[in-house]
Each structure stands twice: as structure tokens, then as C-alpha cells.
Design an enzyme around this catalytic site. Structure first.
Site, PDB file in Angstrom:
ATOM      1  N   TYR A 139      27.429  17.872  39.108  1.00  0.00           N
ATOM      2  CA  TYR A 139      28.660  17.157  38.581  1.00  0.00           C
ATOM      3  C   TYR A 139      29.026  16.089  38.817  1.00  0.00           C
ATOM      4  O   TYR A 139      30.054  15.316  38.467  1.00  0.00           O
ATOM      5  CB  TYR A 139      29.958  18.020  38.826  1.00  0.00           C
ATOM      6  CG  TYR A 139      30.166  18.238  40.468  1.00  0.00           C
ATOM      7  CD1 TYR A 139      30.650  17.220  40.970  1.00  0.00           C
ATOM      8  CD2 TYR A 139      30.426  19.607  40.869  1.00  0.00           C
ATOM      9  CE1 TYR A 139      31.178  17.452  42.459  1.00  0.00           C
ATOM     10  CE2 TYR A 139      30.650  19.813  42.123  1.00  0.00           C
ATOM     11  CZ  TYR A 139      31.068  18.915  42.796  1.00  0.00           C
ATOM     12  OH  TYR A 139      31.375  19.074  44.231  1.00  0.00           O
ATOM     13  N   CYS A 196      35.326  68.996  48.947  1.00  0.00           N
ATOM     14  CA  CYS A 196      34.742  70.554  49.664  1.00  0.00           C
ATOM     15  C   CYS A 196      35.619  71.230  50.804  1.00  0.00           C
ATOM     16  O   CYS A 196      35.297  72.100  51.160  1.00  0.00           O
ATOM     17  CB  CYS A 196      33.447  69.873  50.405  1.00  0.00           C
ATOM     18  SG  CYS A 196      33.666  69.137  51.954  1.00  0.00           S
ATOM     19  N   LYS A 208      35.603  24.000  36.084  1.00  0.00           N
ATOM     20  CA  LYS A 208      35.643  23.972  37.561  1.00  0.00           C
ATOM     21  C   LYS A 208      34.970  25.066  38.007  1.00  0.00           C
ATOM     22  O   LYS A 208      35.665  26.151  37.770  1.00  0.00           O
ATOM     23  CB  LYS A 208      37.198  23.666  38.053  1.00  0.00           C
ATOM     24  CG  LYS A 208      36.992  23.602  39.712  1.00  0.00           C
ATOM     25  CD  LYS A 208      38.409  23.195  40.148  1.00  0.00           C
ATOM     26  CE  LYS A 208      38.326  22.956  41.547  1.00  0.00           C
ATOM     27  NZ  LYS A 208      38.178  24.366  42.139  1.00  0.00           N
ATOM     28  N   CYS A 214      35.453  62.549  55.494  1.00  0.00           N
ATOM     29  CA  CYS A 214      35.072  63.892  55.164  1.00  0.00           C
ATOM     30  C   CYS A 214      33.993  64.125  56.309  1.00  0.00           C
ATOM     31  O   CYS A 214      32.852  63.305  56.590  1.00  0.00           O
ATOM     32  CB  CYS A 214      34.686  64.205  53.942  1.00  0.00           C
ATOM     33  SG  CYS A 214      33.802  65.810  53.627  1.00  0.00           S
ATOM     34  N   CYS A 257      39.371  67.459  52.813  1.00  0.00           N
ATOM     35  CA  CYS A 257      38.488  66.742  51.882  1.00  0.00           C
ATOM     36  C   CYS A 257      38.688  67.379  50.221  1.00  0.00           C
ATOM     37  O   CYS A 257      38.625  68.391  50.143  1.00  0.00           O
ATOM     38  CB  CYS A 257      36.834  66.929  52.013  1.00  0.00           C
ATOM     39  SG  CYS A 257      35.978  66.192  50.715  1.00  0.00           S
ATOM     40  N   LYS A 281      44.194  23.820  37.098  1.00  0.00           N
ATOM     41  CA  LYS A 281      43.808  24.993  37.154  1.00  0.00           C
ATOM     42  C   LYS A 281      44.323  26.173  36.195  1.00  0.00           C
ATOM     43  O   LYS A 281      45.072  25.917  35.381  1.00  0.00           O
ATOM     44  CB  LYS A 281      44.448  25.642  38.488  1.00  0.00           C
ATOM     45  CG  LYS A 281      44.015  24.810  39.699  1.00  0.00           C
ATOM     46  CD  LYS A 281      42.627  24.801  40.039  1.00  0.00           C
ATOM     47  CE  LYS A 281      42.100  25.995  40.968  1.00  0.00           C
ATOM     48  NZ  LYS A 281      42.625  25.892  42.516  1.00  0.00           N
ATOM     49  N   CYS A 294      28.856  67.705  52.041  1.00  0.00           N
ATOM     50  CA  CYS A 294      29.661  67.686  51.032  1.00  0.00           C
ATOM     51  C   CYS A 294      29.073  67.213  49.717  1.00  0.00           C
ATOM     52  O   CYS A 294      28.532  66.080  49.603  1.00  0.00           O
ATOM     53  CB  CYS A 294      30.982  66.825  51.395  1.00  0.00           C
ATOM     54  SG  CYS A 294      32.193  66.255  49.940  1.00  0.00           S
ATOM     55  N   GLU A 299      35.440  18.611  32.763  1.00  0.00           N
ATOM     56  CA  GLU A 299      34.294  19.590  33.024  1.00  0.00           C
ATOM     57  C   GLU A 299      34.887  20.898  33.328  1.00  0.00           C
ATOM     58  O   GLU A 299      36.117  21.081  33.769  1.00  0.00           O
ATOM     59  CB  GLU A 299      33.501  18.888  34.262  1.00  0.00           C
ATOM     60  CG  GLU A 299      32.751  17.510  33.658  1.00  0.00           C
ATOM     61  CD  GLU A 299      32.461  16.855  35.225  1.00  0.00           C
ATOM     62  OE1 GLU A 299      32.295  17.683  36.017  1.00  0.00           O
ATOM     63  OE2 GLU A 299      32.227  15.741  35.080  1.00  0.00           O
ATOM     64  N   ASP A 339      33.589  28.314  40.320  1.00  0.00           N
ATOM     65  CA  ASP A 339      33.865  28.648  41.221  1.00  0.00           C
ATOM     66  C   ASP A 339      32.706  28.966  42.091  1.00  0.00           C
ATOM     67  O   ASP A 339      32.133  30.367  41.985  1.00  0.00           O
ATOM     68  CB  ASP A 339      34.743  30.038  40.841  1.00  0.00           C
ATOM     69  CG  ASP A 339      35.769  30.033  42.003  1.00  0.00           C
ATOM     70  OD1 ASP A 339      36.010  29.506  42.953  1.00  0.00           O
ATOM     71  OD2 ASP A 339      36.622  31.289  42.126  1.00  0.00           O
TER      72      ASP A 339
HETATM   73  N1  5U1 Z   1      32.804  20.108  37.420  1.00  0.00           N
HETATM   74  C1  5U1 Z   1      33.224  19.591  38.806  1.00  0.00           C
HETATM   75  N2  5U1 Z   1      33.790  20.354  39.677  1.00  0.00           N
HETATM   76  N3  5U1 Z   1      33.853  19.675  40.791  1.00  0.00           N
HETATM   77  C2  5U1 Z   1      34.465  19.877  41.958  1.00  0.00           C
HETATM   78  N4  5U1 Z   1      33.315  18.316  38.775  1.00  0.00           N
HETATM   79  C3  5U1 Z   1      33.876  18.373  40.299  1.00  0.00           C
HETATM   80  N5  5U1 Z   1      34.063  17.250  40.973  1.00  0.00           N
HETATM   81  C4  5U1 Z   1      34.416  17.484  42.220  1.00  0.00           C
HETATM   82  C5  5U1 Z   1      34.787  18.798  42.785  1.00  0.00           C
HETATM   83  C6  5U1 Z   1      35.328  18.921  44.328  1.00  0.00           C
HETATM   84  O1  5U1 Z   1      34.860  16.247  43.002  1.00  0.00           O
HETATM   85  C7  5U1 Z   1      34.596  15.147  42.643  1.00  0.00           C
HETATM   86  C8  5U1 Z   1      35.646  14.759  41.417  1.00  0.00           C
HETATM   87  C9  5U1 Z   1      34.898  14.322  43.620  1.00  0.00           C
END
Ligand code: 5U1
Length: 683
Positions: free
Chosen positions: A226, A422, A117, A437, A419, A315, A442, A115, A119
Site C-alpha cells: 500500500y 452418554c 483497509k 465428560c 454428560c 472504519k 462416549c 483503498e 485486516d
Molecule cells: N490500504 C492501506 N492500508 N493501510 C494501513 N493503506 C494503508 N496505509 C497505512 C496503514 C497503516 O498507513 C499509511 C497511511 C502510513
């Protein structure tokens, strides 16, 4: 069939229809009806629930509106800890994890799920008897914050699930801000003089952890679930892949880019594909997650500390490049800040050529020891403004020049720093990292101020962009924002301007006229008070109701408002203390710009004549706050139930005598949740 039964049936039908359309739009990305049709259904439901609050349930789609601010989040104890993930940074590390896992299982062949990850911010959603009851952050893994009200505002999170779902279960997923939404939010923040979020994760976390969920409502958050945390009362599939499929069938949003694979070679291919294609994703992802598919195998592998042995994050490499920092330039912001930025030898970073990058302030430049002429590392994370990470000292030739802002803006003729726009004096207030400034007139500041004033989220005056506002200022047709309203008298001169014909001038003047009636929130945003963005402007407009009340407020009154901190309060007070700002407001008034909310005289307040009695403990706010909210909407709060009582609000552990009296008189009894919705709807 009685009327009441018919109404309840209609409400149930509307809820089901709205939930279905919501799911098609926000989860499946495949709407069936137009936005206008959808709005009509929601309006009908709202109206019915308002008339018949006894049929309002917490999982109604109308409950996605934010609720009143809370003072702090409650704590949620996770039944099973929310784990974090071990990392791999190379194919070798990934292979080592696979070998280890294979050895522990005593099997060579086992399938895996990969999958993205994303952010964002990990959350756990608990459903009891078909309804979302709790939404919590990960916290320390064992205890998180209760952010249910905020998560309810995210439309891809189902508030209820079908009847055949397990009676009790928990789903885990990542809440995130898609890149486009993140970009928009940051642009808005910069325009409003607020610091931009460093990355989508911070932006998502900041949005979800708002004490005022009405702010969360305005952020375009999304979720991908997830995993199934736990389930009770009904058997669930025995592989991760099938569980994700099952969650999808219950209405959850599951990432369509997930795959099930059976060799580590295929995992590497999946990884490489997304290293190359990550830019095309609508969200920021910092890697992939590889999971052992069979739940039984996961159980045998168990955890080590906070990390499962059955999963690992591989990563993505950071998107960084090196280039030469040719020079440090300075621009002047809307609030007069002198902002240093790096002028770079153009370089492609993750497929995008960058020529400039942010350098936050002089202290930061010194701390990182960044010099003009240095070879530097630059980083770009999605749509974030590229930044200079730091110099590569080993590449120095000795020609590099240390940076001093005061030296940079030193004006030989004036014999002092000035500045760059100006020529006014430059100061650095004590305790601040920025130089300013000192000239509020300005042209750079005024121009940025005009750009904010006319922008979409503020007075929304179409037809004035960066270039026309610069021309209007340069030609002396305007000197400040209020002068826009006298442009009609200068029509002839406007027509003479380059690229302006009769038609576009008339359109512009009409757009300016129409902006006179914008809501007070927009006018407050448009003034560009430091630290007052759209959300805060809404809070202030709600609280004060008029510009005059706001202008005459005190620091004490401001800090007593739950979402106003001392920094914001000081900035508001300082703004209204400046004579020029007061003059601009008077000019706006003279130009008939509306400086108060449309309320009292024309329309009676929405709760006028309605009497409330509150019994028991309220969760969302104190008794006093509840009373203030009711009064602000024209209603009153009494201590005893009588024939005039419109609603008895029953919190936790309600008083028996009040309940009995209300039942005797047939008074409408409502829960705190219904009460909150009522206040929200009427506000
Ligand atoms: N897609 C995904 N992101 N994520 C983050 N799966 C997933 N699983 C996680 C985490 C922290 O933790 C489980 C594997 C426990």
C-alpha cells in the site's frame, strides 16, 4: 561455452520463467501454464541447484521453502517509522478531517486515493540491488521483528525485482489470510482440538510470526502493498497513485479496487459502496483508507505523533445485530469438553441468517452476565463463528434465567450432573475453564474422533461422513478408529445399511485399505492428541520417525524440541499413558497401518557418506543444532577440511585456514543459506 556456463544459464532461465509464472498466478491471477508444468520447472531447478550449489542464490524461487526454526526473531530498526492511522467513524468526522487538511494545505482542491483497509499485519520489505533482503513487522513503529524467512514463503511477495528498480527501496503492505484460507485453517484447528483464531488478523499474525517458517509455508498468506516507504538511487513518481502503479510494474501486488478521486463526496460514495459489498471481498476489511495523493502535499502535512495528517481510516460499522437468546445448549466435543452454545431467534447479520452462536465457557457467560431469554447483541466478523457479544440488560423482563452448566446437565434420575450424550459423570479439572465428560468411550467423543481420523488432512478415507460414522457406531460395527480396519469382515452387514450398496461398500473398503500406507505425520494427526495439529504432528514425525519412539518419549526430550512447549509435551505424555490409546495403536499395528516413516532399510539416508565442515558463525541455528540436522540425514560433521570433505559451510567471519585448505583441495564451499536449502531439500 563450458558446461558450467551452460548450466548457470539454464538456472537463470528457469528462475526467470518460474518467477514470471509465479507472478502471473499469485499476483495477476492469470496463469499461463498448468500446475504440473510449473512443478516440472521447479523440480528441474531444484535438481540443478542441488547438483551445482555454487549457482544457488537467495532469491531463487526454491528458497520459498521454510527454513529451520529459529530461537527468536532479530530486531529491525525501521529507517522511517511505520505509522498508524487516525480513524473516522462518520461522514462528519471524515468531512472534518478533509476541512482540516484543506486548511493546512491552503488549498481547496487536492486529489485523494482510497483503498481498502485490509485486516492483517503491516510489514516492511526492503530490496537491495534487486533482491528482497529484509522483511519486518511493524512492531512499535520504530523497531520490528525480522521475519524475512517467513515472508519469503508468501508467493505474492517478489524475491527479486527488475534491474531498473531503485537500487535500494522499501515497500510497505498488509499481509493477510484470505477468508477462505482462514476458514479452512480454523476448521482444521477445531478438528484437531486447538482453539480457533478469533479473526483473520490474529491468524495472519500468528502465521507470520512462527519461529518455524516451515509452518508459515503451509498457511495460504497473501499481501497487498500500500505504499513505497523510501527509495534511493533512482527517481520515483511523485504521487502516491503513480507510486502504486510503479510498484505494480515491479511485480508487487497492488489492490485493484484502489481509486483516485478528487472530492470528499466521491470518497463517501466509495465508502458506502464497500460497506454494502464488503462481504463479497476475498479478505476481511475493516474500513477504507483515504490518502492525500501528492507526495509533496503529504510532506507539507507531516505527522502528528504516530499518525500521518495526510491519511485517515474511515472504519466500517461493526456487523452486529440484536436478537433473543432462547436457550443455552450443550454439545460434547472430541476431547470430551461440554461446550455451551446460544440457540437464537434467527437473525440476519450482514446478510447471513444465524441461529446459533458461540458461548465459550461458563466463566465467560457469567462474566458477561448472559442469561437465557435475554435480548443479546451478536456479532459476525467475516467467516468467524458468530459470537454473543453480551446482553442488553435494559430489555430484561425479569423472566430471564441465569446459567449454570451443572444445573443444565443435571440428570434427575441419576441425581447428579451427567454428560448429555452418554450420562457419564462430569468433571471440571482444577485450573481449567471447561467441564469434561469422563467417559472416553462416549459416543459423541468417539464419533468426533472417527470424523477426525478419516478426514482429509489425516487418514483421508473418502466415503465416511458424519452420518455414516454415526451409523457404524450405532450399529455396533465399530467401537473405535482401529475397528475401521476390520470392516471387511463385516461386508455383508455393511451392504445391508441404508443408502449403502455393493459398489459403495467396496469403494469404502478399498479406501480404508489404501489408508494403511499414510505418512506417519497423518497417523499422528489422526490420533487426535490434544494440542497436536498438522504442524506439530509434522515436527514429531520428523523428530521421532516412528510411533513407538514417540510413545516412549519423555517430557524432557519433548520440551527440548524447539517448537514443543510444556502444554503440548504434557498432552502427548498423557495420551500415551492411557491404556486404551496404547491398545488402539496396537490394533492399528495389527491391521498393518504404517507406524513409521519410510526410511533407512529401503533407501539410504540422503546425506549418507557426505562430510561437512562448518566454519564461522551460523545465523539460523547453533553449531550443535546444525550437526544434529546433518547427522539425522545420515551425514557427518568434521572439524577439519581434508580430501573426504564434501562441503565447507562458511558462516559469518569464517576461519581463514579452513577456507584456504578448502580452496587448495577444490572442496565445495557453500554459504549458510545454501546449507539450509540443502538440509530442507534432503529432509
Ligand atoms: N490500504 C492501506 N492500508 N493501510 C494501513 N493503506 C494503508 N496505509 C497505512 C496503514 C497503516 O498507513 C499509511 C497511511 C502510513
Amino acid at each position: 561455452m563450458t558446461d558450467q556456463v551452460q548450466i548457470q544459464q539454464r538456472i537463470e532461465q528457469l528462475k526467470a520463467d518460474i518467477n514470471r509464472h509465479n507472478h502471473r498466478y499469485h499476483v495477476l491471477d492469470n496463469p499461463e501454464i498448468s500446475d504440473a508444468e510449473y512443478d516440472r520447472l521447479v523440480r528441474e531447478l531444484k535438481r540443478l541447484e542441488e547438483q551445482y550449489p555454487q549457482f544457488l542464490t537467495p532469491d531463487s524461487p526454491t528458497q520459498r521453502v521454510g527454513a529451520a526454526p529459529v530461537e527468536a526473531f532479530g530486531v529491525v530498526e525501521h529507517r522511517f517509522p511505520l505509522l498508524s492511522l487516525g480513524n473516522a467513524f462518520s461522514d462528519e468526522e471524515l468531512a472534518a478531517w478533509h476541512t482540516r487538511t484543506s486548511r493546512l494545505l491552503g488549498e481547496e482542491q487536492f486529489d485523494l486515493v482510497c483503498e481498502h483497509k485490509i485486516d492483517g499485519l503491516a510489514v516492511a520489505l526492503t530490496y537491495i540491488d534487486g533482491r528482497l533482503t529484509t522483511g519486518a513487522t511493524r512492531g512499535d513503529g520504530f523497531r520490528g521483528e525480522n521475519i524475512t524467512q517467513n515472508l519469503k514463503t508468501i508467493r505474492s511477495i517478489p524475491l527479486s525485482v527488475p534491474g531498473d528498480a531503485p537500487p535500494r527501496f522499501e515497500v510497505r503492505g498488509e499481509v493477510f489470510l484470505p477468508k477462505a484460507g482462514f476458514h479452512r485453517l480454523n476448521q482444521e484447528r477445531v478438528r484437531e482440538g486447538q482453539p480457533p483464531f478469533a479473526n483473520p488478523r490474529n491468524a495472519a499474525a500468528g502465521s507470520v510470526r512462527q519461529l518455524d517458517s516451515r509452518i508459515t509455508t503451509r498457511r495460504p498468506l497473501d499481501i497487498c502493498v500500500y505504499m513505497l516507504g523510501w527509495a534511493e538511487g533512482r527517481p520515483v513518481p511523485d504521487t502516491h497513485w503513480d507510486q502504486l502503479d510503479y510498484l505494480k510494474s515491479l511485480g508487487f501486488k497492488v489492490n485493484p479496487d484502489n481509486v483516485r478521486l478528487d472530492s470528499i463526496k466521491q470518497v463517501e460514495e466509495y465508502y458506502r459502496r464497500w460497506v454494502d459489498d464488503r462481504e463479497s471481498l476475498p479478505y476481511e476489511a475493516d474500513g477504507i483508507v483515504v490518502k492525500v495523493n501528492a507526495i509533496e502535499r503529504q510532506g507539507r502535512l507531516g505527522n502528528i505523533g504516530h499518525e500521518p495528517r495526510w491519511a485517515i481510516a474511515y472504519k466500517f460499522p461493526a456487523v452486529e445485530e440484536t436478537t433473543v437468546l432462547k436457550e443455552i445448549g450443550i454439545n460434547v466435543g472430541r476431547t470430551g469438553t461440554l461446550n455451551p452454545y446460544a440457540i437464537l431467534e434467527p437473525v440476519a447479520v450482514g446478510g447471513v441468517t444465524i441461529k446459533q452462536a458461540a458461548l465459550h465457557n461458563e466463566d465467560d457467560i457469567r462474566r458477561k452476565d448472559i442469561r437465557e431469554g435475554d435480548r443479546v447483541t451478536v456479532r459476525r466478523a467475516g467467516d468467524v463463528i458468530p459470537e454473543v457479544v453480551g446482553p442488553i440488560p435494559g430489555k430484561r423482563t425479569g423472566e430471564e434465567k441465569e446459567f449454570s452448566l451443572l444445573e443444565k446437565v443435571f440428570d434427575r434420575e441419576k441425581g447428579r450432573p451427567a454428560c448429555p450424550v452418554c450420562g457419564a459423570e462430569v468433571v471440571r479439572p482444577e485450573g481449567e475453564v471447561m467441564y469434561y465428560c469422563t467417559n472416553t468411550a462416549c459416543p459423541a467423543q468417539v464419533q468426533h474422533g472417527i470424523e477426525l481420523f478419516v478426514s482429509r488432512g489425516a487418514m483421508d478415507i473418502r466415503g465416511i461422513g458424519e452420518s455414516l460414522s454415526a451409523t457404524l457406531l450405532a450399529e455396533g460395527l465399530i467401537g473405535n478408529i482401529a475397528d475401521l480396519y476390520s470392516l471387511r469382515e463385516k461386508r455383508e452387514q455393511l451392504v445391508e445399511l441404508e443408502k449403502m450398496g455393493e459398489k459403495s461398500v467396496d469403494n469404502l473398503l478399498d479406501a480404508i485399505d489404501q489408508s494403511r500406507d499414510r505418512p506417519l505425520t497423518r497417523v499422528i494427526i489422526a490420533l487426535g492428541i490434544r494440542h497436536v495439529g498438522g504442524e506439530m504432528a509434522g515436527v514429531l514425525a520428523n523428530h521421532f520417525g516412528s510411533m513407538d519412539r514417540l510413545a516412549d518419549t519423555t517430557r524432557e526430550e519433548l520440551v527440548a524440541i524447539p517448537s514443543v512447549g510444556p502444554k503440548i509435551a504434557d498432552s502427548i505424555i498423557a495420551f500415551f499413558q492411557q491404556a486404551e490409546n496404547r491398545q488402539v495403536i496396537e490394533k492399528l499395528r495389527a491391521a498393518r497401518v504404517r507406524l513409521e516413516e519410510k526410511t533407512a532399510e529401503s533407501v539410504p539416508l540422503p546425506l549418507a557418506g557426505q562430510e561437512f565442515v562448518i566454519t564461522g558463525r551460523l545465523e539460523a541455528f547453533s553449531r550443535q543444532q546444525a550437526e544434529e540436522r546433518v547427522k539425522a540425514l545420515g551425514g557427518s560433521v568434521k572439524s577439519n577440511v581434508n580430501r573426504n570433505t564434501t562441503y565447507l559451510v562458511a558462516g559469518a567471519d569464517p576461519g581463514g585456514s579452513k577456507l584456504a585448505r578448502a580452496r587448495e583441495l577444490g572442496t565445495k564451499e557453500i554459504t549458510e543459506e545454501v546449507f539450509l536449502v540443502l538440509l530442507e531439500e534432503k529432509a
